[in-house]
Write an enzyme that holds these catalytic residues in place. Structure first.
Site, mmCIF file in Angstrom:
data_model
loop_
_atom_site.group_PDB
_atom_site.id
_atom_site.type_symbol
_atom_site.label_atom_id
_atom_site.label_comp_id
_atom_site.label_asym_id
_atom_site.label_seq_id
_atom_site.Cartn_x
_atom_site.Cartn_y
_atom_site.Cartn_z
ATOM 1 N N LYS A 1 0.825 -1.210 0.000
ATOM 2 C CA LYS A 1 0.000 0.000 0.000
ATOM 3 C C LYS A 1 0.864 1.268 0.000
ATOM 4 C CE LYS A 1 -3.999 -2.197 2.258
ATOM 5 N NZ LYS A 1 -4.963 -2.085 3.385
ATOM 6 N N TYR B 1 -12.523 -1.348 -3.428
ATOM 7 C CA TYR B 1 -13.025 -1.534 -2.062
ATOM 8 C C TYR B 1 -14.549 -1.369 -1.975
ATOM 9 C CZ TYR B 1 -8.382 -1.857 0.071
ATOM 10 O OH TYR B 1 -7.127 -2.275 0.462
ATOM 11 N N HIS C 1 -2.103 -5.417 1.599
ATOM 12 C CA HIS C 1 -3.401 -6.077 1.452
ATOM 13 C C HIS C 1 -3.188 -7.574 1.253
ATOM 14 C CE1 HIS C 1 -7.505 -6.824 -0.082
ATOM 15 N NE2 HIS C 1 -6.919 -7.587 -0.992
#
Ligand code: UDP
Ligand code: MG
Length: 139
Positions: A11, A51, A117
């Site tokens: 990320k 998301y 993630h």
């Protein structure tokens, strides 16, 4: 996607903090083979799509802003029992609660900026992997 694959992305916080190399080193040392890898920056609309499952959560807008704030490194990984083993390797969502030695414990800044993630199921690994890569990019 077969059950021996998972999807991950390093990320924006961890890329900006210079932890790409050490994180990839730990992923490979844990036995994961990198089938695909690239460096990209999402816009907030793309982050929102990735998301979408969290669209009703209070942290959604902040998460989309954060995930589009800088470069990320998406990857597709291969290993036996990949999804479960990779979630163990990265640790709990909140780095303050992550086990010693996990990637989030070592490299994350906060609950939101949590370095990496990992897909939570084989089905989501396939969906998330195809968000970034086509089958022919997997080597
Ligand atoms: N997140 C957040 N606040 C929360 C929960 C999650 O900012 O209270 C962020 C965090 O970056 C997390 C992502 O939203 O990794 C997705 O949340 P999820 O519950 O799916 O956690 P994960 O599967 O990444 O451990
Ligand atoms: Mg999740």
């Amino acid at each position: 996607m077969p059950t021996n694959r998972t999807f991950t992305m390093i990320k924006p916080d961890a890329v900006a903090d210079g932890f790409t190399g050490p994180i990839i080193q730990q992923i490979e040392a844990a036995g994961f083979k990198i089938l695909a890898l690239k460096k990209v920056q999402l816009n907030s609309e793309e982050a929102g799509k990735f998301y979408a499952v969290h669209a009703e959560r209070p942290f959604y807008q902040s998460l989309c802003d954060y995930m589009s704030s800088g470069a990320i490194i998406p990857m597709i990984l291969e290993k036996e029992n990949a999804v479960e083993d990779f979630r163990k390797l990265i640790g709990s969502t909140n780095p303050a609660q992550a086990a010693e030695g996990t990637i989030r414990k070592q490299f994350a800044r906060s609950l939101e900026s949590n370095a990496i993630h990992g897909s939570d199921s084989n089905e989501n690994a396939a969906i998330e992997g195809s968000f970034f890569f086509s089958e022919k990019e997997l080597i």
